[in-house]
Structure formats: structure tokens, C-alpha cells
Design a protein around this motif. Structure first.
Motif: not given
Length: 87
Positions: A2, A31, A35, A39-42, A58-61
Motif C-alpha cells: 500500500r 509501482v 510490480r 507483488k500487488s500495489t495499492g 497499473g495499481i491494482q487496489f
């Protein structure tokens, strides 16, 4: 992960300037690095336009506003519809 843009702004002495191109560039860099590791990013944002920019990045959350901001904006809109002062 996050990420809060204001953290980058503070680190660059740009407090409150989360839409400054230098802050946005830092977010893009982080990011990309996160990525690249799979890993996921928020991120937290407080308006729809900024949310869309980061989704496009490209941020997922996305955390969009907090409950008090949502309540305040809804209250302002209702007061304006009723023609109340201070709306």
C-alpha cells in the motif's frame, strides 16, 4: 504494498502536493519496482481523477476517500440542493 503519495511528497518537501509531477514520478518508480517483483500495489487517493491515473498506471487496489470525506461531500451536495448557506 500500500502506498500513500503524501509519503513521497513529505520526503521531497512537497507536503500536500500529491499531484506534483515529481511525486507522481516517484509513485511510478515504486509501482514499477514492486510490480517487477510480482507483488500487488495499492494506493490511497481522494478524488476520482487521481484514482483513474493510478489505475491506468497499473495499481491494482485503490482506497478512494475515507468515510468522513464521503459523508462530508454527500452532506455538502444535499445542502446545496436545498439551497442552504455554506454549501
Amino acid at each position: 504494498m500500500r502506498y500513500v503519495p503524501n509519503q513521497r511528497a513529505v520526503g521531497r518537501e512537497l507536503v500536500g502536493q500529491v499531484n506534483d509531477p515529481r511525486v507522481i514520478q516517484c509513485v511510478e518508480t515504486v509501482v514499477g519496482e514492486v510490480r517487477a517483483k510480482g507483488k500487488s500495489t495499492g494506493i490511497y487517493v481522494d478524488d476520482v481523477e487521481t484514482a483513474q491515473r493510478y489505475l491506468d498506471m497499473g495499481i491494482q487496489f485503490i482506497t478512494l476517500c475515507v468515510d468522513t470525506t464521503i459523508f462530508f461531500r454527500a452532506s455538502q451536495a444535499m445542502a446545496a440542493q436545498l439551497g442552504l448557506h455554506g454549501a
